[in-house]
Structures are given as C-alpha cells and as structure tokens.
Enzyme design. Structure first.
Site, PDB file in Angstrom:
ATOM      1  N   HIS A  95      -8.601   8.019   2.677  1.00 20.05           N
ATOM      2  CA  HIS A  95      -8.063   9.380   2.662  1.00 20.05           C
ATOM      3  C   HIS A  95      -9.183  10.380   2.426  1.00 20.05           C
ATOM      4  O   HIS A  95     -10.105  10.130   1.662  1.00 20.05           O
ATOM      5  CB  HIS A  95      -6.962   9.548   1.607  1.00 20.05           C
ATOM      6  CG  HIS A  95      -7.330   9.058   0.241  1.00 20.05           C
ATOM      7  ND1 HIS A  95      -7.315   7.716  -0.091  1.00 20.05           N
ATOM      8  CD2 HIS A  95      -7.733   9.710  -0.863  1.00 20.05           C
ATOM      9  CE1 HIS A  95      -7.683   7.586  -1.348  1.00 20.05           C
ATOM     10  NE2 HIS A  95      -7.953   8.776  -1.847  1.00 20.05           N
ATOM     11  N   CYS A 120       0.843  -1.205   0.000  1.00 15.76           N
ATOM     12  CA  CYS A 120       0.000   0.000   0.000  1.00 15.76           C
ATOM     13  C   CYS A 120       0.877   1.253   0.000  1.00 15.76           C
ATOM     14  O   CYS A 120       1.680   1.463   0.917  1.00 15.76           O
ATOM     15  CB  CYS A 120      -0.919  -0.010   1.222  1.00 15.76           C
ATOM     16  SG  CYS A 120      -1.831   1.534   1.410  1.00 15.76           S
ATOM     17  N   ASN A 176     -13.489   9.122  -1.451  1.00 18.51           N
ATOM     18  CA  ASN A 176     -13.905   8.117  -2.426  1.00 18.51           C
ATOM     19  C   ASN A 176     -13.833   6.731  -1.788  1.00 18.51           C
ATOM     20  O   ASN A 176     -12.868   6.425  -1.069  1.00 18.51           O
ATOM     21  CB  ASN A 176     -13.001   8.154  -3.658  1.00 18.51           C
ATOM     22  CG  ASN A 176     -13.220   9.410  -4.482  1.00 18.51           C
ATOM     23  OD1 ASN A 176     -14.349   9.855  -4.638  1.00 18.51           O
ATOM     24  ND2 ASN A 176     -12.137   9.975  -4.997  1.00 18.51           N
ATOM     25  N   HIS A 179      -6.403   3.063   0.516  1.00 18.08           N
ATOM     26  CA  HIS A 179      -6.070   3.395   1.907  1.00 18.08           C
ATOM     27  C   HIS A 179      -6.866   4.669   2.174  1.00 18.08           C
ATOM     28  O   HIS A 179      -6.681   5.681   1.476  1.00 18.08           O
ATOM     29  CB  HIS A 179      -4.558   3.615   2.051  1.00 18.08           C
ATOM     30  CG  HIS A 179      -4.098   3.984   3.439  1.00 18.08           C
ATOM     31  ND1 HIS A 179      -3.103   3.275   4.103  1.00 18.08           N
ATOM     32  CD2 HIS A 179      -4.466   4.984   4.277  1.00 18.08           C
ATOM     33  CE1 HIS A 179      -2.896   3.824   5.293  1.00 18.08           C
ATOM     34  NE2 HIS A 179      -3.706   4.867   5.418  1.00 18.08           N
ATOM     35  N   HIS A 223      -9.799  13.999   0.860  1.00 17.12           N
ATOM     36  CA  HIS A 223      -9.232  15.072   0.041  1.00 17.12           C
ATOM     37  C   HIS A 223      -9.709  16.417   0.596  1.00 17.12           C
ATOM     38  O   HIS A 223     -10.908  16.581   0.866  1.00 17.12           O
ATOM     39  CB  HIS A 223      -9.752  14.995  -1.399  1.00 17.12           C
ATOM     40  CG  HIS A 223      -9.355  13.789  -2.175  1.00 17.12           C
ATOM     41  ND1 HIS A 223      -8.372  13.822  -3.155  1.00 17.12           N
ATOM     42  CD2 HIS A 223      -9.818  12.516  -2.161  1.00 17.12           C
ATOM     43  CE1 HIS A 223      -8.261  12.623  -3.704  1.00 17.12           C
ATOM     44  NE2 HIS A 223      -9.123  11.801  -3.118  1.00 17.12           N
ATOM     45  N   HIS A 273      -3.701   1.086   8.393  1.00 17.12           N
ATOM     46  CA  HIS A 273      -4.312   0.774   7.102  1.00 17.12           C
ATOM     47  C   HIS A 273      -5.797   0.483   7.263  1.00 17.12           C
ATOM     48  O   HIS A 273      -6.189  -0.462   7.950  1.00 17.12           O
ATOM     49  CB  HIS A 273      -3.638  -0.421   6.433  1.00 17.12           C
ATOM     50  CG  HIS A 273      -4.222  -0.695   5.079  1.00 17.12           C
ATOM     51  ND1 HIS A 273      -3.810  -0.020   3.951  1.00 17.12           N
ATOM     52  CD2 HIS A 273      -5.216  -1.522   4.680  1.00 17.12           C
ATOM     53  CE1 HIS A 273      -4.518  -0.433   2.915  1.00 17.12           C
ATOM     54  NE2 HIS A 273      -5.385  -1.351   3.329  1.00 17.12           N
ATOM     55  N   ASP A 295      -1.219  16.258  -2.322  1.00 10.67           N
ATOM     56  CA  ASP A 295      -1.463  15.319  -3.418  1.00 10.67           C
ATOM     57  C   ASP A 295      -0.411  15.523  -4.509  1.00 10.67           C
ATOM     58  O   ASP A 295      -0.078  16.647  -4.864  1.00 10.67           O
ATOM     59  CB  ASP A 295      -2.876  15.547  -3.982  1.00 10.67           C
ATOM     60  CG  ASP A 295      -3.343  14.387  -4.841  1.00 10.67           C
ATOM     61  OD1 ASP A 295      -4.298  13.699  -4.443  1.00 10.67           O
ATOM     62  OD2 ASP A 295      -2.747  14.172  -5.923  1.00 10.67           O
ATOM     63  N   CYS A 354       0.431   3.488   3.091  1.00 10.04           N
ATOM     64  CA  CYS A 354       1.126   2.931   4.265  1.00 10.04           C
ATOM     65  C   CYS A 354       2.611   3.278   4.205  1.00 10.04           C
ATOM     66  O   CYS A 354       3.217   3.630   5.222  1.00 10.04           O
ATOM     67  CB  CYS A 354       0.949   1.419   4.334  1.00 10.04           C
ATOM     68  SG  CYS A 354      -0.638   0.894   5.000  1.00 10.04           S
TER      69      CYS A 354
HETATM   70  P1  5GP Z   1      -8.528   8.604  -4.894  1.00 10.80           P
HETATM   71  O1  5GP Z   1      -8.917   8.628  -6.344  1.00 10.80           O
HETATM   72  O2  5GP Z   1      -8.091   7.228  -4.443  1.00 10.80           O
HETATM   73  O3  5GP Z   1      -9.566   9.213  -3.994  1.00 10.80           O
HETATM   74  O4  5GP Z   1      -7.289   9.592  -4.775  1.00 10.80           O
HETATM   75  C1  5GP Z   1      -5.969   9.173  -4.684  1.00 10.80           C
HETATM   76  C2  5GP Z   1      -5.102  10.405  -4.762  1.00 10.80           C
HETATM   77  O5  5GP Z   1      -3.788  10.055  -4.370  1.00 10.80           O
HETATM   78  C3  5GP Z   1      -4.996  11.000  -6.182  1.00 10.80           C
HETATM   79  O6  5GP Z   1      -5.449  12.366  -6.141  1.00 10.80           O
HETATM   80  C4  5GP Z   1      -3.500  10.893  -6.511  1.00 10.80           C
HETATM   81  O7  5GP Z   1      -3.022  12.019  -7.218  1.00 10.80           O
HETATM   82  C5  5GP Z   1      -2.854  10.778  -5.136  1.00 10.80           C
HETATM   83  N1  5GP Z   1      -1.621   9.993  -5.108  1.00 10.80           N
HETATM   84  C6  5GP Z   1      -1.429   8.765  -5.668  1.00 10.80           C
HETATM   85  N2  5GP Z   1      -0.177   8.335  -5.428  1.00 10.80           N
HETATM   86  C7  5GP Z   1       0.423   9.304  -4.683  1.00 10.80           C
HETATM   87  C8  5GP Z   1       1.722   9.431  -4.111  1.00 10.80           C
HETATM   88  O8  5GP Z   1       2.592   8.561  -4.243  1.00 10.80           O
HETATM   89  N3  5GP Z   1       1.987  10.569  -3.407  1.00 10.80           N
HETATM   90  C9  5GP Z   1       1.054  11.560  -3.235  1.00 10.80           C
HETATM   91  N4  5GP Z   1       1.412  12.622  -2.523  1.00 10.80           N
HETATM   92  N5  5GP Z   1      -0.195  11.463  -3.758  1.00 10.80           N
HETATM   93  C10 5GP Z   1      -0.498  10.358  -4.474  1.00 10.80           C
HETATM   94 ZN    ZN Z   2      -2.375   1.394   3.597  1.00 11.74          ZN
END
Ligand code: 5GP
Ligand code: ZN
Length: 128
Positions: A114, A9, A101, A112, A116, A51, A35, A12
């Site tokens: 989160h 992950c 989401n 994992h 936004h 997690h 992000d 994580c």
């Molecule tokens: P989700 O679509 O799962 O709600 O959003 C995942 C978010 O994580 C996306 O906006 C993507 O740009 C961000 N993201 C994915 N991988 C990484 C990473 O390695 N580092 C950071 N800082 N953000 C990430």
């Molecule tokens: Zn995780």
C-alpha cells in the site's frame, strides 16, 4: 487481469468488498480508501487488488502497476484538496507525503502493498 487474494489478508478482504472501506477511487486493478486511523486530515491508502506483500515482492514486471499507483497520487491530492497551491506571489502551500513501508524495520503493519498519501493542514501525528 487474474486477481489473487489471500484468505487471511485484511486488505484483500477490503479489495473484494468482504470488509467495508471508505473508498475514494477504484478501477479494475487499484483501490484507494481512507486509513482507519488517519495520521493527518487526509490519509488515503492505495492498494493493488491483487495480493502483493510489499515492495520486496516486486520486480520489473510490476513497474506498470507501481507507476499507475504512484500516478494516482496527484489526482487523489486534487480530489482530496491537499494538492500544492501557489498564490499570486509564488508562495506554495498544501502538499502531501507519500510513503511505502516494506518489512519489520519499516514497521509495516499490513502485509499487502500500500502507498500512504498523507496530507492536509498540520498538525499531523508525530513520527510520520
Ligand atoms: P503500514 O504500517 O502497514 O504501512 O500501514 C497500515 C495502515 O493500515 C495503518 O495506517 C492502519 O491504520 C491501516 N489499517 C489497518 N487496518 C485497516 C482497516 O481495516 N481498514 C482501514 N481503512 N485501514 C486499516
Ligand atoms: Zn492481500
């Protein structure tokens, strides 16, 4: 608190520091970082260090953690200068969108949990 991490992950790995991130807040249970592909001038992700895949894995026992994650949002908005402002005539400006989401139909990319926090002067990316 006992922290459980998943080997595969990415968040994580960010939580443990194995992958670097641009942190804006950290305590024992929560981390907030920018992000990597921001949809707006301010785009912060707030994660639990333990997690949890998404809201579908949460129940009443997670209410405290979820509450503390959400209660962090207005503090980060002040810190990131995207909080709601009111001028002398009562006109409002600023503000932010808060988004979680969960699952394929939401287009969750990272499994994992989160939150936004998306804000700052428009324009923002479309479809946010
Ligand atoms: P989700 O679509 O799962 O709600 O959003 C995942 C978010 O994580 C996306 O906006 C993507 O740009 C961000 N993201 C994915 N991988 C990484 C990473 O390695 N580092 C950071 N800082 N953000 C990430
Ligand atoms: Zn995780």
């Amino acid at each position: 608190m006992k922290e459980k991490h998943m080997d595969n992950c990415i968040f994580c790995k960010i939580a443990t520091g194995a992958i670097p991130s641009d942190k804006v807040f950290e305590n024992d249970e929560i981390l907030a970082f920018r992000d990597i592909h921001p949809a707006a001038p301010v785009h912060v992700l707030i994660i639990p260090k333990q997690h949890i895949a998404n809201l579908s894995e949460c129940d009443d026992s997670h209410a405290g953690l979820l509450g503390r994650m959400l209660a962090l949002v207005p503090k980060l908005a002040v810190q990131e200068a995207c909080d709601i402002q009111s001028d002398s005539e009562g006109n409002l400006s600023g503000g932010y969108k808060t988004l979680i989401n969960s699952g394929p139909d939401s287009r969750q990319e990272v499994y994992h949990l989160h939150v936004h926090m998306i804000g700052g002067s428009r324009p923002w990316r479309e479809n946010i």
